[in-house]
Structures are given as structure tokens and as C-alpha cells.
Design a protein around this motif. Structure first.
Motif: not given
Length: 76
Positions: A13-20, A35-51
Motif C-alpha cells: 500500500l505504501c508503494v501504491d501511495r494509498v492514503e486511506s 480462508t476462515q475470515g480472520k485478519i492476517m497478521p503483519r508478517k503474513a500481509t507484509k504491510l507497514c504498521a500504519k496500513h
């Protein structure tokens, strides 16, 4: 002595410059849920804390107004 330089992982999302992150964009939000509908953790999604916080908040809002399920039930 050899040093291995690690590549710094990039937040998609930082690379794509997503504001919100919009809660109505369910296709984007489904990429950050398992697949169970749970939110994946940061290590799996590779997002920064803000996003990651933005995605979590948007998923919770989308669940609240029934755009996304709380739990995916697969009956075998």
C-alpha cells in the motif's frame, strides 16, 4: 567476513501511495483475510504498521455492515 544484505520488504500500500483504505473495497480487504475470515497478521500481509491498522479497521467496519462475513463456514 561476509555480510548478507537483506532486502527490505515493501508495504504494497505504501508503494501504491494509498492514503486511506476504504471499507467498501471488499476485493482489496479479502486479500488480507485468511480462508476462515480472520485478519492476517503483519508478517503474513507484509504491510507497514500504519496500513495494517487501516486494513484492520476497514475489515471491522465492513463486517459490521455485512459486506464481509465474521466467519467463513465451510460445511463438508
Amino acid at each position: 567476513m561476509t555480510f548478507h544484505s537483506r532486502k527490505r520488504r515493501k508495504c504494497r500500500l505504501c508503494v501504491d501511495r494509498v492514503e486511506s483504505v476504504d471499507y467498501k473495497d471488499t476485493n482489496l480487504l479479502k486479500h488480507y483475510m485468511d480462508t476462515q475470515g480472520k485478519i492476517m497478521p503483519r508478517k503474513a500481509t507484509k504491510l507497514c504498521a500504519k496500513h495494517q491498522r487501516m486494513v484492520a479497521k476497514a475489515v471491522k467496519q465492513a463486517r459490521n455492515i455485512s459486506l464481509l462475513p465474521y466467519v467463513n463456514d465451510y460445511i463438508k
